[in-house]
Design an enzyme around this catalytic site. Structure first.
Site, PDB file in Angstrom:
ATOM      1  N   GLU A 161       0.797  -1.241   0.000  1.00  0.00           N
ATOM      2  CA  GLU A 161       0.000   0.000   0.000  1.00  0.00           C
ATOM      3  C   GLU A 161       0.825   1.284   0.000  1.00  0.00           C
ATOM      4  OE1 GLU A 161      -2.785  -0.470   3.245  1.00  0.00           O
ATOM      5  OE2 GLU A 161      -3.579  -2.316   2.413  1.00  0.00           O
ATOM      6  N   ASN A 203       2.029  -5.153  -3.141  1.00  0.00           N
ATOM      7  CA  ASN A 203       0.610  -5.439  -2.889  1.00  0.00           C
ATOM      8  C   ASN A 203      -0.146  -4.135  -2.607  1.00  0.00           C
ATOM      9  OD1 ASN A 203      -1.476  -7.478  -2.284  1.00  0.00           O
ATOM     10  ND2 ASN A 203      -1.315  -6.790  -0.157  1.00  0.00           N
ATOM     11  N   HIS A 239     -10.687  -5.836  -2.524  1.00  0.00           N
ATOM     12  CA  HIS A 239     -11.757  -5.641  -1.536  1.00  0.00           C
ATOM     13  C   HIS A 239     -12.894  -4.919  -2.254  1.00  0.00           C
ATOM     14  CE1 HIS A 239      -9.333  -6.922   1.830  1.00  0.00           C
ATOM     15  NE2 HIS A 239      -8.372  -6.074   1.502  1.00  0.00           N
ATOM     16  N   GLU A 268      -6.433 -10.485  -1.327  1.00  0.00           N
ATOM     17  CA  GLU A 268      -7.264 -10.245  -0.132  1.00  0.00           C
ATOM     18  C   GLU A 268      -8.737 -10.192  -0.513  1.00  0.00           C
ATOM     19  OE1 GLU A 268      -5.842  -6.864   2.149  1.00  0.00           O
ATOM     20  OE2 GLU A 268      -3.750  -7.420   1.813  1.00  0.00           O
ATOM     21  N   ASP A 270     -12.466 -10.091  -0.960  1.00  0.00           N
ATOM     22  CA  ASP A 270     -13.754 -10.178  -0.267  1.00  0.00           C
ATOM     23  C   ASP A 270     -14.722  -9.278  -1.017  1.00  0.00           C
ATOM     24  OD1 ASP A 270     -12.884  -7.686   0.704  1.00  0.00           O
ATOM     25  OD2 ASP A 270     -12.701  -8.362   2.774  1.00  0.00           O
TER      26      ASP A 270
HETATM   27  O1  9MR Z   1      -7.737  -7.887   8.379  1.00  0.00           O
HETATM   28  C1  9MR Z   1      -6.803  -7.083   9.036  1.00  0.00           C
HETATM   29  C2  9MR Z   1      -7.410  -6.574  10.344  1.00  0.00           C
HETATM   30  O2  9MR Z   1      -7.571  -7.637  11.249  1.00  0.00           O
HETATM   31  C3  9MR Z   1      -6.526  -5.516  10.944  1.00  0.00           C
HETATM   32  O3  9MR Z   1      -7.171  -4.950  12.066  1.00  0.00           O
HETATM   33  C4  9MR Z   1      -6.214  -4.457   9.921  1.00  0.00           C
HETATM   34  C5  9MR Z   1      -5.307  -3.419  10.525  1.00  0.00           C
HETATM   35  O4  9MR Z   1      -4.661  -2.620   9.619  1.00  0.00           O
HETATM   36  O5  9MR Z   1      -5.592  -5.042   8.792  1.00  0.00           O
HETATM   37  C6  9MR Z   1      -6.453  -5.925   8.155  1.00  0.00           C
HETATM   38  O6  9MR Z   1      -5.838  -6.426   6.980  1.00  0.00           O
HETATM   39  C7  9MR Z   1      -5.520  -5.463   5.983  1.00  0.00           C
HETATM   40  C8  9MR Z   1      -4.308  -5.978   5.260  1.00  0.00           C
HETATM   41  O7  9MR Z   1      -3.269  -6.217   6.161  1.00  0.00           O
HETATM   42  C9  9MR Z   1      -3.853  -4.996   4.198  1.00  0.00           C
HETATM   43  N1  9MR Z   1      -4.921  -4.648   3.306  1.00  0.00           N
HETATM   44  C10 9MR Z   1      -6.153  -4.237   3.933  1.00  0.00           C
HETATM   45  C11 9MR Z   1      -6.610  -5.278   4.939  1.00  0.00           C
HETATM   46  C12 9MR Z   1      -7.969  -4.920   5.481  1.00  0.00           C
HETATM   47  O8  9MR Z   1      -7.898  -3.746   6.240  1.00  0.00           O
END
Ligand code: 9MR
Length: 452
Positions: A161, A203, A239, A268, A270
């Protein structure tokens, strides 16, 4: 309890019964056998089907039952992030992540490492660092974590990101970005040195279709490939929801990245929603990956809806009780019905005209979108080696350059020129080098080249 039969004997009898049942089934079932789990079906296409996993849920038997049955790749959802693995500077903690890796290994599943360098989920001590101290800490972190998992990771999200949302197509501001624009390539080089066998991915989210942000990532990948920065794959988080649906050009966007010579992965996935609409979107996402030869696999971001980071959107394949949703069936059917196309022809790269004389030529590949562009310029030496070069071009009125890479720019609107930097001034006869720039307005379609 049956005391006359040993456990082994009972197992043999059970196996014989299963065989007999299967033999009976053969006489009635004529259709080709379709795989019955996501992982098995993906494997038939040379791909994986994975999920994000939370270590603390592994003791939940419904959760781990589905995990072991359906998925042949896992991504630790939070356990490999910087705050989890290096809570205190120089002191590493791998317990939860190791648990996930061990289970994956026991089940023959791949592991996607997530994520070595990211502006978010940094430990407090890193958030408070800047400049050289942060740069060094980041490199040490990448090196230590990638070394700890050396040989066990299929693909690492080396950098996560790093691009900005909105129309700029440029980098996101962060403490890491403020250490210098080269922080991403430094992270990739450190990861390669630590674990040469892992695929190294960039990513990001909102890069799933062609837009300013994905164009920015595209230009970076193109630049990395041209300069030999080690990058093997690009992850598309995917997402999706009503405001950000699966884009119509999803497959085309995956393909254009693949054509740069990297693997692509859906990392990722969903999709908020329910019923048929959600099921159809899942099927489309699966089909898009199957249609792109270099799409290695798909990871969904959790198992049951209740496991999701946005549970209220019910975005996953299993309901809160672990039952298969229509989206699951659609994804599995798409995997079973999909086919891997014959390998795609090599990317069509525009070949510059054959060099004549002792000068140089410059050709432009332009990614133009409403309001902005990324131009990639190929400088090709003529019959003699170049010791330096300058490319010149004219921007249309109202257009301007916002940033450039691999060149020193002069001017930002009207007549603009770009000269080599220290490492790309020397170009052998007939050979090429690339630089790029980004801008607002309309990009140019041609450039001149002057040798020095
Ligand atoms: O799913 C993850 C969640 O449990 C955490 O609280 C969050 C914190 O930043 O991160 C989520 O996963 C993220 C991933 O690491 C990067 N892309 C976005 C995902 C969803 O927020």
């Amino acid at each position: 309890m049956d005391t006359t039969r040993s456990p082994r004997r009972r197992r043999v009898l059970a196996a014989a019964a299963a065989l007999a049942a299967a033999a009976g089934a053969v006489t009635v079932a004529s259709a080709a056998e379709a795989a019955t789990t996501l992982g098995a079906s993906a494997a038939e296409h040379g791909r994986y089907f994975g999920t994000a996993v939370a270590a603390y849920k592994l003791s939940d038997s419904t959760y781990s039952g589905i995990l072991d049955r359906e998925f042949n790749s896992v991504t630790p959802e939070n356990e490999m992030k910087w705050d989890a693995t290096e809570p205190t500077q120089g002191s590493f903690s791998y317990g939860s992540a190791d648990q996930i890796v061990a289970r994956a290994k026991a089940n023959g599943a791949k592991v996607r490492g997530h994520a070595l360098a990211w502006h978010s989920q940094q430990p407090g001590w890193a958030q408070n660092l800047s400049g050289t101290a942060l740069r060094n800490a980041m490199v040490n972190h990448v090196t230590q974590v990638a070394t700890h998992y050396k040989g066990q990771i299929d693909s690492w999200d080396v950098v996560n990101e790093a691009f900005a949302d909105g129309g700029s197509g440029g980098r996101r501001d962060s403490n890491l970005q403020r250490t210098g624009n080269d922080w991403i390539e430094v992270a990739f080089r450190a990861a390669r040195a630590a674990d040469p066998a892992a695929k190294l991915c960039y990513n990001d989210y909102n890069t799933d279709g062609q837009n300013a942000k994905s164009n920015g990532v595209y230009a970076m990948v193109q630049d990395f490939k041209a300069r030999g920065v080690p990058i093997d794959c690009v992850g598309f988080q995917s997402h999706f929801n009503a405001n950000s649906p699966l884009p119509a050009d999803y497959q085309a966007n995956l393909q254009r990245f693949a054509d740069l010579g990297v693997d692509v992965q859906i990392t990722e996935l969903d999709i908020e929603g329910s019923g048929t609409a959600q099921a159809n979107s899942y099927a489309s996402a699966v089909r898009a990956c199957l249609a792109v030869t270099r799409c290695n696999g798909i990871t969904v971001w959790g198992i049951r809806d209740s496991d999701s980071w946005r549970a209220s959107g019910t975005p996953l394949l299993f309901d809160g009780s672990g039952n298969k949703k229509p989206a699951y069936t659609a994804a599995l059917d798409a995997l079973n019905g999909g086919s891997t196309p014959p390998s795609t022809p090599p990317p069509s790269t525009s070949t510059p005209p054959p060099p004549t004389g002792s000068g140089c030529t410059a050709t432009i590949a332009l990614n133009q979108w409403t309001g902005g562009f990324v131009a990639t310029v190929k400088v090709t030496a003529g019959a003699s080696r170049l010791a330096g070069w300058t490319a010149g071009l004219t921007l249309s009125s109202g257009s301007s350059v916002t940033n450039s890479w691999n060149a020193q720019s002069s001017g930002s609107s009207g007549a603009v020129s770009f000269s080599n930097v220290a490492y790309n001034g020397s170009v052998n006869a007939g050979a090429s080098t690339e630089f790029g720039f980004q801008g607002t307005g309309t990009g140019p379609s041609s450039a001149t080249c002057t040798a020095r």
